[in-house]
Structure formats: structure tokens, C-alpha cells
Design a protein around this motif. Structure first.
Motif, PDB file in Angstrom:
ATOM      1  N   TRP A  47      -8.589   3.540  85.103  1.00  0.00           N
ATOM      2  CA  TRP A  47      -7.873   2.547  85.876  1.00  0.00           C
ATOM      3  C   TRP A  47      -8.186   1.308  85.081  1.00  0.00           C
ATOM      4  CZ3 TRP A  47     -10.766  -1.363  87.308  1.00  0.00           C
ATOM      5  CH2 TRP A  47     -12.150  -1.407  87.059  1.00  0.00           C
ATOM      6  N   ARG A  48      -9.345   1.179  84.740  1.00  0.00           N
ATOM      7  CA  ARG A  48      -9.618  -0.112  84.044  1.00  0.00           C
ATOM      8  C   ARG A  48      -8.597  -0.573  82.786  1.00  0.00           C
ATOM      9  NH1 ARG A  48     -14.307   0.980  84.063  1.00  0.00           N
ATOM     10  NH2 ARG A  48     -15.337  -0.448  85.551  1.00  0.00           N
ATOM     11  N   HIS A  49      -8.290   0.155  81.896  1.00  0.00           N
ATOM     12  CA  HIS A  49      -7.562   0.125  80.897  1.00  0.00           C
ATOM     13  C   HIS A  49      -6.222  -0.501  81.324  1.00  0.00           C
ATOM     14  CE1 HIS A  49      -4.625   0.850  77.572  1.00  0.00           C
ATOM     15  NE2 HIS A  49      -5.338   0.244  76.964  1.00  0.00           N
ATOM     16  N   THR A  50      -5.450   0.728  82.200  1.00  0.00           N
ATOM     17  CA  THR A  50      -4.004   0.362  82.592  1.00  0.00           C
ATOM     18  C   THR A  50      -4.004  -0.647  83.632  1.00  0.00           C
ATOM     19  OG1 THR A  50      -4.199   2.861  82.725  1.00  0.00           O
ATOM     20  CG2 THR A  50      -2.284   1.826  83.883  1.00  0.00           C
ATOM     21  N   VAL A  51      -5.071  -1.038  84.360  1.00  0.00           N
ATOM     22  CA  VAL A  51      -4.751  -2.417  85.084  1.00  0.00           C
ATOM     23  C   VAL A  51      -5.067  -3.525  84.586  1.00  0.00           C
ATOM     24  CG1 VAL A  51      -5.618  -3.523  87.117  1.00  0.00           C
ATOM     25  CG2 VAL A  51      -5.442  -1.121  87.383  1.00  0.00           C
ATOM     26  N   SER A  52      -5.848  -3.524  83.640  1.00  0.00           N
ATOM     27  CA  SER A  52      -6.227  -4.866  82.907  1.00  0.00           C
ATOM     28  C   SER A  52      -4.928  -5.259  82.027  1.00  0.00           C
ATOM     29  CB  SER A  52      -7.341  -4.730  81.924  1.00  0.00           C
ATOM     30  OG  SER A  52      -8.447  -4.646  82.607  1.00  0.00           O
ATOM     31  N   HIS A  53      -4.525  -4.105  81.199  1.00  0.00           N
ATOM     32  CA  HIS A  53      -3.297  -4.098  80.319  1.00  0.00           C
ATOM     33  C   HIS A  53      -2.040  -4.610  81.049  1.00  0.00           C
ATOM     34  CE1 HIS A  53      -0.627  -3.704  76.890  1.00  0.00           C
ATOM     35  NE2 HIS A  53       0.074  -2.842  77.718  1.00  0.00           N
ATOM     36  N   THR A  54      -1.850  -4.311  82.240  1.00  0.00           N
ATOM     37  CA  THR A  54      -0.473  -4.640  83.029  1.00  0.00           C
ATOM     38  C   THR A  54      -0.639  -5.799  83.362  1.00  0.00           C
ATOM     39  OG1 THR A  54      -0.250  -2.147  83.651  1.00  0.00           O
ATOM     40  CG2 THR A  54       0.779  -3.868  85.049  1.00  0.00           C
ATOM     41  N   LEU A  55      -1.796  -6.217  84.113  1.00  0.00           N
ATOM     42  CA  LEU A  55      -2.048  -7.696  84.691  1.00  0.00           C
ATOM     43  C   LEU A  55      -1.910  -8.572  83.429  1.00  0.00           C
ATOM     44  CD1 LEU A  55      -5.102  -7.385  86.803  1.00  0.00           C
ATOM     45  CD2 LEU A  55      -2.825  -7.923  87.459  1.00  0.00           C
ATOM     46  N   HIS A  56      -2.240  -8.518  82.179  1.00  0.00           N
ATOM     47  CA  HIS A  56      -2.020  -9.232  81.145  1.00  0.00           C
ATOM     48  C   HIS A  56      -0.661  -9.555  80.804  1.00  0.00           C
ATOM     49  CE1 HIS A  56      -2.997 -11.198  76.990  1.00  0.00           C
ATOM     50  NE2 HIS A  56      -2.029 -10.394  76.790  1.00  0.00           N
ATOM     51  N   GLN A  57       0.025  -8.140  80.594  1.00  0.00           N
ATOM     52  CA  GLN A  57       1.485  -8.176  80.272  1.00  0.00           C
ATOM     53  C   GLN A  57       2.146  -8.972  81.202  1.00  0.00           C
ATOM     54  OE1 GLN A  57       0.824  -7.423  76.792  1.00  0.00           O
ATOM     55  NE2 GLN A  57       3.060  -6.356  76.981  1.00  0.00           N
ATOM     56  N   GLN A  58       2.030  -8.642  82.208  1.00  0.00           N
ATOM     57  CA  GLN A  58       2.701  -9.384  83.821  1.00  0.00           C
ATOM     58  C   GLN A  58       2.709 -10.790  83.586  1.00  0.00           C
ATOM     59  OE1 GLN A  58       5.416  -8.209  85.658  1.00  0.00           O
ATOM     60  NE2 GLN A  58       4.974  -6.225  84.260  1.00  0.00           N
ATOM     61  N   THR A  96      -1.871 -18.426  92.911  1.00  0.00           N
ATOM     62  CA  THR A  96      -0.508 -18.390  93.907  1.00  0.00           C
ATOM     63  C   THR A  96       0.605 -18.818  93.321  1.00  0.00           C
ATOM     64  OG1 THR A  96      -2.043 -18.487  95.752  1.00  0.00           O
ATOM     65  CG2 THR A  96       0.265 -18.861  96.144  1.00  0.00           C
ATOM     66  N   GLY A  97       1.669 -18.025  93.389  1.00  0.00           N
ATOM     67  CA  GLY A  97       3.010 -18.718  92.855  1.00  0.00           C
ATOM     68  C   GLY A  97       3.364 -18.076  91.558  1.00  0.00           C
ATOM     69  N   LEU A  98       2.280 -17.502  90.828  1.00  0.00           N
ATOM     70  CA  LEU A  98       2.539 -16.921  89.478  1.00  0.00           C
ATOM     71  C   LEU A  98       3.528 -15.860  89.364  1.00  0.00           C
ATOM     72  CD1 LEU A  98       1.771 -16.567  86.392  1.00  0.00           C
ATOM     73  CD2 LEU A  98      -0.084 -15.102  87.117  1.00  0.00           C
ATOM     74  N   TRP A  99       3.611 -14.943  90.546  1.00  0.00           N
ATOM     75  CA  TRP A  99       4.542 -14.135  90.764  1.00  0.00           C
ATOM     76  C   TRP A  99       5.202 -14.110  92.242  1.00  0.00           C
ATOM     77  CZ3 TRP A  99      -0.501 -11.502  88.883  1.00  0.00           C
ATOM     78  CH2 TRP A  99      -0.685 -11.188  87.632  1.00  0.00           C
ATOM     79  N   ASP A 100       6.569 -13.864  92.151  1.00  0.00           N
ATOM     80  CA  ASP A 100       7.003 -13.784  93.421  1.00  0.00           C
ATOM     81  C   ASP A 100       6.878 -12.511  94.447  1.00  0.00           C
ATOM     82  OD1 ASP A 100       8.724 -11.674  92.560  1.00  0.00           O
ATOM     83  OD2 ASP A 100      10.608 -12.992  91.925  1.00  0.00           O
ATOM     84  N   SER A 119       5.477  -4.877  93.148  1.00  0.00           N
ATOM     85  CA  SER A 119       5.282  -3.949  91.993  1.00  0.00           C
ATOM     86  C   SER A 119       3.867  -3.946  91.198  1.00  0.00           C
ATOM     87  CB  SER A 119       6.598  -4.445  90.710  1.00  0.00           C
ATOM     88  OG  SER A 119       6.553  -3.678  89.832  1.00  0.00           O
ATOM     89  N   ILE A 120       3.438  -5.177  91.053  1.00  0.00           N
ATOM     90  CA  ILE A 120       2.159  -5.261  90.399  1.00  0.00           C
ATOM     91  C   ILE A 120       1.139  -4.420  91.086  1.00  0.00           C
ATOM     92  CG2 ILE A 120       0.202  -6.618  89.588  1.00  0.00           C
ATOM     93  CD1 ILE A 120       2.607  -8.522  88.796  1.00  0.00           C
TER      94      ILE A 120
END
Length: 298
Positions: A21-32, A111-115, A121-122
């Protein structure tokens, strides 16, 4: 672990045990976050949000998110009281992940970074975690010798998506959601054995967390500890004490590659073979000994 009376079923923890989980979640948060900061609508973001989003450690944020899950499941390990049943719905891990993401973003001035749609989705990153390199390979063979079943705090829809994405060949999906309580409540372990039509001692829990294994052992399960990088919450002294006490029936450490270079679940598979002289895939479809007698009856 006895090869005279081996388990008939392997019940598998998922987060951290089968998937990274650590790699997938960290990478996705960074990309988003990068996507949000580079999108046309980023011009409307408050300067503070832009600053914090560009400087925050997303791996640390991911760990906070994971820690909030642990606190949530621990606080809700008891089933709903009879008075609450029918009035209060069982809160799923999906719901927690969504709520805790919103709260953590507020805590970090993001707050507000993502709608709302992006947040939803995240929050479902946890449905699409990548597996450890040994998981799928080993499960294909283990499934020919044992009944395989998840035993996770993740809700059923999450487990369905996750096992499909990670290509984990686990035909039976059991979740704490089925029992209205979260691990380590005994209802979960006892209910899983009953669901499979087995006695507790015929089941082995495979997990990367000693607290999970300890609770299963107290319910009569056999236990297989699968050490994973940075997954164990117990201190080094507590881990050493558990090993001395001997209540873990099979212990696979990070450096255990005695029988397979990948270690992990491949080491579990190999030890079952090695301990009893089994070769995978006899004519019966089970692992068989040289005499042809079945290793585990389904």
C-alpha cells in the motif's frame, strides 16, 4: 507448523501482507497533487494551498492516512450494540478513507486542492494497490493445496477490486464487513472459520502484523507471520518476545530466502513443500507426496 495436521485453509490478511500500500498510495498522491498544481484551475487555489501541496511529504501523508485507518478499525472493533442495530449503519473502510482524507487535507492546510469528484477517486486508491512481487506467484500454487480466503478489514467491494487489480487468485473473499465488527474482534476469526465450515485449528491466518496473528491464535487458529518492510507496529523487543514465546507457527522474516529467492509467500509455499517432501501439482490437482497421498483435503 505441523505437517501431520496442516491447515486446510489459509486466511490472508491483505493490506501490507499481500499488497504494498505504501508505494502505491504515496505515488498516487504525489501524481494527483502535481496534476492539480499544473492544471488551469490551479490559478484559483489559495497561495498557501499551492505552497503546502508542493512542499509536503506525500509518503508521510500516506502513513498518516494509514495510521488513521488503524485507529478507526481499533476503535470500531466491537460490533454494533443491539440498540444501535437498525439505527446506525456499519461504517466501511471506504467511508473511513473518504472522511479521513478530507480531515487530513484540512489538517495540512490543503483543503481545495481537489474537488469532490477528485477526492472520491483518490480515496479509492486503496482498491488498486499493487502486490508484493511474491504474492500472485505463490498464491497460484498454494491455491492447489489449500482453501484460500481473504480475512481483511477492507470492505467486500474493495477486496473484489483489489484482488482483480493485483491478480491475486483468491476465490473466497471474507471481510470484517460480513461480521459487523473489525479485527481483532474474535467474531471475525470465529465467523470466518464457521463460514468455511472448518474448525479454528484447521485454519491458518497469514499476516504481516503480530497483533492480528495474536488475536487469531487466541481463537485457535494456526499462524504464519510474513514480515514486510515497515509493516510491523510492535517494537523490536515485543517482536523478539513473540518469537521466543513460540506462538507463531511459521515465521518468515525479511531475509528468509532459504528456499526461494523472492521470499515472502514463495517461502511459505516452499516450506510446506520442503517440510513434507511435496511437489506441486499431482494428478489430483493437489500437492502430493512421493507416495501419492494428498497433502491437504479440501
Amino acid at each position: 507448523m505441523s505437517t501431520i495436521n496442516p491447515p486446510k485453509a489459509l486466511l490472508l490478511d491483505v493490506f501490507g501482507t499481500l499488497v504494498d500500500w505504501r508505494h502505491t498510495v504515496s505515488h498516487t498522491l504525489h501524481q494527483q497533487a502535481a496534476s492539480a498544481l499544473n492544471s488551469p484551475k490551479s490559478a484559483s487555489l489559495p497561495p498557501a494551498v499551492r505552497l503546502f501541496a508542493s512542499t509536503i511529504s506525500w509518503p508521510d501523508f500516506a502513513q498518516e492516512w494509514r495510521d488513521s485507518y488503524k485507529a478507526f478499525t481499533k476503535a470500531n472493533s466491537a460490533p454494533l450494540s443491539p440498540c444501535a442495530q437498525g439505527k446506525q449503519a456499519f461504517k466501511t473502510v471506504d467511508q473511513h478513507h473518504r472522511d479521513s482524507l478530507v480531515r487530513l487535507l484540512a489538517d495540512h492546510n490543503l483543503t481545495g486542492l481537489w474537488d469532490a469528484d477528485e477526492l472520491y477517486s483518490i480515496s479509492r486508491i486503496w482498491h488498486y494497490l499493487d502486490p508484493w512481487s511474491d504474492s500472485s506467484l505463490a498464491l497460484h500454487d498454494l491455491g492447489r493445496a489449500f482453501v484460500l480466503c481473504t480475512l481483511s478489514n477492507g470492505n467486500v467491494s474493495l477486496l473484489r477490486d483489489l484482488t482483480a487489480h493485483a491478480e491475486l487468485p483468491i476465490p473466497n473473499l471474507l471481510s470484517s464487513e460480513h461480521f459487523g465488527a473489525y479485527k481483532p474482534n474474535p467474531l471475525v476469526y470465529n465467523g470466518a472459520a464457521e463460514h468455511l465450515g472448518l474448525r479454528a485449528e484447521q485454519c491458518a491466518l497469514v499476516a504481516a502484523h503480530l497483533s492480528d496473528l495474536k488475536a487469531a491464535k487466541e481463537c485457535g487458529f494456526q499462524t504464519i507471520y510474513l514480515e514486510r518492510v515497515d509493516e510491523e507496529d510492535w517494537t523490536a523487543d515485543e517482536v523478539a518476545q513473540a518469537r521466543r514465546e513460540g506462538w507463531v507457527d511459521m515465521w518468515i522474516g525479511l531475509d528468509d530466502h532459504r528456499t526461494h529467492e523472492l521470499g515472502g509467500l514463495c517461502e511459505v509455499r516452499a516450506r510446506f513443500q520442503m517440510n513434507a517432501g511435496y511437489t506441486p501439482g499431482g494428478a489430483s490437482g493437489k500437492w502430493e507426496s512421493a507416495s501419492g497421498s494428498g497433502f491437504v483435503l479440501r
